[in-house]
Scaffold this motif. Structure first.
Motif, PDB file in Angstrom:
ATOM      1  N   GLY A 291      41.597  24.301  40.472  1.00 20.49           N
ATOM      2  CA  GLY A 291      42.403  25.443  40.890  1.00 20.49           C
ATOM      3  C   GLY A 291      42.610  26.466  39.790  1.00 20.49           C
ATOM      4  N   GLN A 292      42.892  26.006  38.560  1.00 21.02           N
ATOM      5  CA  GLN A 292      43.109  26.943  37.464  1.00 21.02           C
ATOM      6  C   GLN A 292      41.828  27.668  37.118  1.00 21.02           C
ATOM      7  OE1 GLN A 292      46.176  27.704  36.075  1.00 21.02           O
ATOM      8  NE2 GLN A 292      44.958  29.407  35.284  1.00 21.02           N
ATOM      9  N   GLN A 293      40.708  26.986  37.214  1.00 18.59           N
ATOM     10  CA  GLN A 293      39.420  27.632  36.955  1.00 18.59           C
ATOM     11  C   GLN A 293      39.173  28.756  37.949  1.00 18.59           C
ATOM     12  OE1 GLN A 293      36.144  24.860  36.748  1.00 18.59           O
ATOM     13  NE2 GLN A 293      34.586  26.484  36.857  1.00 18.59           N
ATOM     14  N   LEU A 294      39.543  28.523  39.198  1.00 17.58           N
ATOM     15  CA  LEU A 294      39.407  29.574  40.215  1.00 17.58           C
ATOM     16  C   LEU A 294      40.298  30.762  39.873  1.00 17.58           C
ATOM     17  CD1 LEU A 294      38.449  30.662  42.975  1.00 17.58           C
ATOM     18  CD2 LEU A 294      40.329  29.371  44.014  1.00 17.58           C
ATOM     19  N   LEU A 295      41.555  30.498  39.502  1.00 15.05           N
ATOM     20  CA  LEU A 295      42.470  31.585  39.151  1.00 15.05           C
ATOM     21  C   LEU A 295      41.956  32.378  37.959  1.00 15.05           C
ATOM     22  CD1 LEU A 295      45.946  29.814  39.498  1.00 15.05           C
ATOM     23  CD2 LEU A 295      44.872  31.383  41.126  1.00 15.05           C
ATOM     24  N   ASP A 296      41.436  31.668  36.950  1.00 15.18           N
ATOM     25  CA  ASP A 296      40.917  32.356  35.769  1.00 15.18           C
ATOM     26  C   ASP A 296      39.711  33.228  36.121  1.00 15.18           C
ATOM     27  OD1 ASP A 296      42.849  31.070  34.289  1.00 15.18           O
ATOM     28  OD2 ASP A 296      41.507  29.529  33.507  1.00 15.18           O
TER      29      ASP A 296
ATOM     30  N   ARG B  63      44.856  39.754  35.407  1.00 12.29           N
ATOM     31  CA  ARG B  63      45.582  38.580  35.895  1.00 12.29           C
ATOM     32  C   ARG B  63      45.620  38.595  37.406  1.00 12.29           C
ATOM     33  NH1 ARG B  63      50.651  39.838  37.884  1.00 12.29           N
ATOM     34  NH2 ARG B  63      51.571  41.840  37.247  1.00 12.29           N
ATOM     35  N   VAL B  64      45.902  37.443  37.995  1.00 13.17           N
ATOM     36  CA  VAL B  64      46.147  37.392  39.432  1.00 13.17           C
ATOM     37  C   VAL B  64      47.596  37.781  39.701  1.00 13.17           C
ATOM     38  CG1 VAL B  64      44.373  35.644  39.821  1.00 13.17           C
ATOM     39  CG2 VAL B  64      46.736  34.931  39.387  1.00 13.17           C
ATOM     40  N   GLY B  65      47.887  38.093  40.956  1.00 11.86           N
ATOM     41  CA  GLY B  65      49.227  38.511  41.313  1.00 11.86           C
ATOM     42  C   GLY B  65      50.164  37.335  41.539  1.00 11.86           C
TER      43      GLY B  65
ATOM     44  N   GLY C 108      45.366  41.289  46.779  1.00  9.74           N
ATOM     45  CA  GLY C 108      44.234  40.769  46.034  1.00  9.74           C
ATOM     46  C   GLY C 108      44.478  39.291  45.781  1.00  9.74           C
ATOM     47  N   PRO C 109      43.824  38.697  44.800  1.00  6.74           N
ATOM     48  CA  PRO C 109      44.078  37.289  44.497  1.00  6.74           C
ATOM     49  C   PRO C 109      45.525  37.070  44.050  1.00  6.74           C
ATOM     50  CG  PRO C 109      42.021  38.023  43.501  1.00  6.74           C
ATOM     51  CD  PRO C 109      42.721  39.253  43.988  1.00  6.74           C
ATOM     52  N   ILE C 110      46.231  36.217  44.744  1.00  8.27           N
ATOM     53  CA  ILE C 110      47.631  35.905  44.457  1.00  8.27           C
ATOM     54  C   ILE C 110      47.736  34.402  44.199  1.00  8.27           C
ATOM     55  CG2 ILE C 110      50.009  36.052  45.273  1.00  8.27           C
ATOM     56  CD1 ILE C 110      48.673  38.788  44.990  1.00  8.27           C
ATOM     57  N   GLU C 111      48.478  34.025  43.191  1.00 12.17           N
ATOM     58  CA  GLU C 111      48.591  32.612  42.842  1.00 12.17           C
ATOM     59  C   GLU C 111      49.448  31.887  43.872  1.00 12.17           C
ATOM     60  OE1 GLU C 111      49.634  29.684  39.069  1.00 12.17           O
ATOM     61  OE2 GLU C 111      49.764  31.861  38.836  1.00 12.17           O
ATOM     62  N   THR C 112      48.788  31.321  44.858  1.00  8.99           N
ATOM     63  CA  THR C 112      49.451  30.597  45.939  1.00  8.99           C
ATOM     64  C   THR C 112      48.694  29.304  46.204  1.00  8.99           C
ATOM     65  OG1 THR C 112      48.096  31.608  47.680  1.00  8.99           O
ATOM     66  CG2 THR C 112      50.126  32.773  47.043  1.00  8.99           C
ATOM     67  N   PRO C 113      49.325  28.356  46.890  1.00 14.88           N
ATOM     68  CA  PRO C 113      48.603  27.148  47.285  1.00 14.88           C
ATOM     69  C   PRO C 113      47.386  27.456  48.151  1.00 14.88           C
ATOM     70  CG  PRO C 113      50.965  26.811  47.514  1.00 14.88           C
ATOM     71  CD  PRO C 113      50.771  28.270  47.211  1.00 14.88           C
ATOM     72  N   GLY C 114      47.460  28.516  48.937  1.00 10.24           N
ATOM     73  CA  GLY C 114      46.326  28.883  49.777  1.00 10.24           C
ATOM     74  C   GLY C 114      45.107  29.281  48.967  1.00 10.24           C
ATOM     75  N   LEU C 115      45.322  29.978  47.829  1.00 12.01           N
ATOM     76  CA  LEU C 115      44.192  30.387  46.988  1.00 12.01           C
ATOM     77  C   LEU C 115      43.656  29.209  46.191  1.00 12.01           C
ATOM     78  CD1 LEU C 115      42.280  32.470  45.813  1.00 12.01           C
ATOM     79  CD2 LEU C 115      44.059  33.094  44.164  1.00 12.01           C
ATOM     80  N   THR C 116      44.529  28.500  45.502  1.00 15.27           N
ATOM     81  CA  THR C 116      44.050  27.384  44.688  1.00 15.27           C
ATOM     82  C   THR C 116      43.452  26.278  45.548  1.00 15.27           C
ATOM     83  OG1 THR C 116      46.282  26.434  44.654  1.00 15.27           O
ATOM     84  CG2 THR C 116      45.662  27.861  42.814  1.00 15.27           C
ATOM     85  N   GLY C 117      43.895  26.200  46.809  1.00 16.32           N
ATOM     86  CA  GLY C 117      43.346  25.195  47.709  1.00 16.32           C
ATOM     87  C   GLY C 117      41.904  25.433  48.104  1.00 16.32           C
TER      88      GLY C 117
END
Length: 249
Positions: free
Chosen positions: A187-192, A202-204, A171-180
């Motif tokens: 990026g933090q808004q996307l994670l939230d 939470r994200v993984g 699922g959503p994992i906190e990586t440079p690929g996701l925040t990018g």
């Protein structure tokens, strides 16, 4: 291990090395490859390679062969995508994402087949995007649906060699690929936003994916092949707590 220079790939390389493996990790950027190898030490060999380039993959196979031990684990992890709405997808974008995600996975596995030892394990990286219908993410999602199909078909084909094939579904994992994927500074808004859609809230973390890959790669999963392991905080299978009906008073 393709895409081993950051995110999920790097965390998995570190975990496998900690368990005693010698890890060959690839990526397209030499600086990040060197930095990744530095975090692991002598248990890692970094090779600059683009999985969409068969000549690069052949060079990786030659380097592995030269070590003389073959491969016990193949983690076909490299891939990526971007948000593009239907109606705005270009032919170049379609070709690029499919060549990297689908072609790269196919030709990585095909190129390394001769090196795989009896009893080896292949782990592919899928995505919950192939199941969840994320708007403006159709090309990426389609590539991950293809990888799901690869995993099931190849598992059947490779049973005579004692080789298992499974797919890990992050699922959503906190990586440079996701925040990018987010605009600069968001990026933090996307994670939230992703965390708000996950039952666990939470994200993984990359190391949580690494633990799942280790399980699928090891003898602990010796009777498992052709399956998908979801590591997504319940996103694909559970209702959000706010969606669970309460009992009448």
């Amino acid at each position: 291990m393709t895409g081993g220079n950051s995110g999920i790939g790097l965390a998995t390389a570190q975990r496998l090395a900690a368990e005693g493996a010698h890890v060959f990790l690839t990526g397209r950027n030499q600086d990040t490859i060197d930095a990744a190898v530095a975090t692991i030490g002598d248990s890692a060999t970094g090779i600059r390679a683009d999985v969409s380039n068969v000549d690069d993959l052949t060079a990786v196979a030659q380097a592995i062969s030269a070590r003389g031990h073959g491969l016990d684990i193949l983690f076909a992890n490299a891939g990526g995508g971007e948000f593009t709405a239907l109606g705005e997808i270009s032919a170049d974008q379609f070709n690029s994402v499919f060549l990297t995600n689908v072609g790269g996975t196919l030709f990585t596995v095909q190129t390394m087949l001769a090196l795989l030892n009896p009893g080896a394990s292949i782990v592919l990286t899928g995505s919950t995007a192939a199941y969840n219908g994320t708007p403006a993410f159709s090309i990426y999602a389609a590539t991950k649906a293809a990888i799901r199909s690869f995993g099931r078909t190849w598992a059947t084909e490779l049973i005579p060699r004692g080789i298992r094939v499974n797919t890990v579904i992050p699922g959503p994992i906190e990586t440079p690929g996701l925040t990018g994927l987010a605009p600069a500074g968001q990026g933090q808004q996307l994670l939230d936003g992703e965390a708000a859609r996950i039952p666990m809230g939470r994200v993984g973390r990359p190391e949580e994916l690494a633990a799942a890959v280790l399980f699928l790669a090891s003898d602990q999963s010796s009777f498992i092949t052709g399956t998908e392991l979801f590591v997504d905080g319940g996103q694909s299978d559970l209702k959000m707590p706010s969606q669970i009906p309460t009992s009448p008073q």
